[in-house]
Design a protein around this motif. Structure first.
Motif, short mmCIF file in Angstrom:
data_model
loop_
_atom_site.label_atom_id
_atom_site.label_comp_id
_atom_site.label_asym_id
_atom_site.label_seq_id
_atom_site.Cartn_x
_atom_site.Cartn_y
_atom_site.Cartn_z
N ASP A 1 0.81 -1.22 0.00
CA ASP A 1 0.00 0.00 0.00
C ASP A 1 0.84 1.26 0.00
O ASP A 1 0.32 2.37 -0.15
CB ASP A 1 -0.91 0.01 1.24
N VAL A 2 2.15 1.13 0.18
CA VAL A 2 3.02 2.31 0.22
C VAL A 2 3.39 2.70 -1.22
O VAL A 2 3.82 1.86 -2.02
CB VAL A 2 4.29 2.03 1.03
N VAL A 3 3.23 3.99 -1.58
CA VAL A 3 3.53 4.49 -2.93
C VAL A 3 4.90 5.14 -2.93
O VAL A 3 5.20 6.00 -2.08
CB VAL A 3 2.46 5.52 -3.37
N ASP A 4 5.76 4.71 -3.86
CA ASP A 4 7.09 5.30 -3.98
C ASP A 4 6.98 6.63 -4.71
O ASP A 4 6.58 6.70 -5.89
CB ASP A 4 8.01 4.35 -4.76
N GLU A 5 7.31 7.72 -4.03
CA GLU A 5 7.16 9.05 -4.61
C GLU A 5 8.40 9.51 -5.35
O GLU A 5 8.48 10.66 -5.79
CB GLU A 5 6.84 10.05 -3.49
N THR A 6 9.41 8.67 -5.50
CA THR A 6 10.60 9.05 -6.26
C THR A 6 10.24 9.20 -7.75
O THR A 6 9.73 8.25 -8.36
CB THR A 6 11.70 8.00 -6.11
N PRO A 7 10.47 10.39 -8.37
CA PRO A 7 10.06 10.57 -9.78
C PRO A 7 10.89 9.71 -10.72
O PRO A 7 12.09 9.52 -10.51
CB PRO A 7 10.32 12.06 -10.04
N ALA A 8 10.24 9.20 -11.73
CA ALA A 8 10.94 8.41 -12.74
C ALA A 8 11.59 9.35 -13.75
O ALA A 8 10.96 10.28 -14.24
CB ALA A 8 9.96 7.47 -13.44
N LEU A 9 12.83 9.11 -14.07
CA LEU A 9 13.59 9.95 -15.00
C LEU A 9 13.60 9.30 -16.37
O LEU A 9 13.94 8.11 -16.50
CB LEU A 9 15.02 10.14 -14.48
N HIS A 10 13.24 10.08 -17.38
CA HIS A 10 13.22 9.58 -18.77
C HIS A 10 14.07 10.51 -19.62
O HIS A 10 14.05 11.74 -19.43
CB HIS A 10 11.79 9.54 -19.31
N PRO A 11 14.79 9.98 -20.56
CA PRO A 11 15.63 10.85 -21.42
C PRO A 11 14.76 11.69 -22.36
O PRO A 11 13.70 11.26 -22.80
CB PRO A 11 16.48 9.84 -22.21
N THR A 12 15.24 12.89 -22.65
CA THR A 12 14.53 13.75 -23.59
C THR A 12 14.75 13.26 -25.02
O THR A 12 15.58 12.37 -25.27
CB THR A 12 15.03 15.20 -23.47
N VAL A 13 14.00 13.83 -25.94
CA VAL A 13 14.14 13.45 -27.34
C VAL A 13 15.55 13.75 -27.84
O VAL A 13 16.16 12.96 -28.56
CB VAL A 13 13.09 14.18 -28.19
#
Length: 282
Positions: free
Chosen positions: A23-35
């Motif tokens: 039930d715990v949500v990981d709030e660490t943002p996911a990093l994605h490469p730019t175009v």
């Protein structure tokens, strides 16, 4: 006495991993490469030589092809020190130009037979007496029209006479033709008779007056021994200032009509000379 044993309660994370609550949500943002980063990654992966240059594989190929083309252009097939390549090329180009000019003149001969290079010189078709008069009149016309040579004028006179015109009619017609030719300074009185949109004149600025139009730099009258006309200098023409009483020679003045009267104006394409001004370096 009884012995007491102490047991450590510390357990490493590797031995007993902590359970994660679903039930715990990981709030660490996911990093994605730019175009841009994805494109650069493909560039670096597919073409290591382009790293740091910011070029795609296609751009690198085009650059390599261009460099090869430049190298091939510089690389002469004839490496002799005594090579006549340049001379032969210049000769071929000159010959091609001569042939093209000759072909053009032959086509023009369908309209004007004197333009045909195979047509003999008209002065050869005149009698000795006619040729003498032509040469004398050519010299007289040339003294009034310094821009044209005596040879050119005499040939044109001979063409008119060979076509059947009388000597007097040929002299008058040729004089007007050369006098009103583009670039030739004409009398101010002849400005209204010239069919061109631009004329070249010479005269004295006899009067200047203030203009209420901010687009006009100067306005006044220019006059010679044959007549006078209105002269306008536009602000955007970037022309020098003219003083009243000064003599000027104008090339490429634009003609205009207003209430049946012709006038001239200086534009950005016009040029102004001051025959009586001393050079600035003296």
């Amino acid at each position: 006495m009884s012995s007491k044993k102490q047991f450590s309660t510390k357990v490493s994370h590797s031995e007993h991993p902590r359970a994660v609550d679903d039930d715990v949500v990981d709030e660490t943002p996911a990093l994605h490469p730019t175009v841009e980063l994805e494109i650069q990654a493909k560039v670096d992966l597919n073409n290591p030589d382009a790293v740091g240059r910011g070029l795609t594989l296609a751009e690198e190929e085009r650059m390599a092809a261009r460099e090869w083309e430049i190298e091939q252009t510089r690389d002469r097939w004839d490496r002799r020190q005594t090579s006549s390549r340049e001379m032969r090329t210049a000769t071929a180009v000159a010959q091609s130009s001569i042939e093209a000019t000759r072909e053009f003149k032959k086509r023009a001969g369908c309209v004007n037979r004197w333009a045909d290079p195979e047509e003999p010189d008209p002065r050869e078709q005149l009698t000795a007496e006619q040729l003498g008069v032509v040469n004398r009149e050519a010299g007289r016309i040339q003294s009034k029209l310094e821009r044209w040579s005596r040879s050119v004028i005499s040939r044109r006179l001979a063409e008119a006479v060979a076509d059947g015109q009388s000597m007097m009619s040929a002299v008058v017609g040729v004089f007007e033709e050369f006098q009103q030719a583009p670039g030739t300074v004409i009398p101010i009185a002849a400005v209204s008779e010239v069919s061109r949109r631009e004329v070249s004149i010479e005269g004295t600025i006899t009067q200047l007056w203030e203009s209420s139009d901010p687009a006009i730099q100067q306005v006044g009258l220019i006059e010679d021994e044959t007549g006078r006309t209105k002269l306008t200098v536009w602000e955007k023409s970037n022309q020098p200032w003219i003083d009243e009483g000064e003599r000027v020679r104008i090339h490429g003045a634009a003609k205009s009509w207003y209430n049946g009267r012709v006038s001239v104006a200086l534009t950005g394409w016009s040029t102004v000379d001051f025959p009586e001004r001393e050079p600035w370096w003296e």
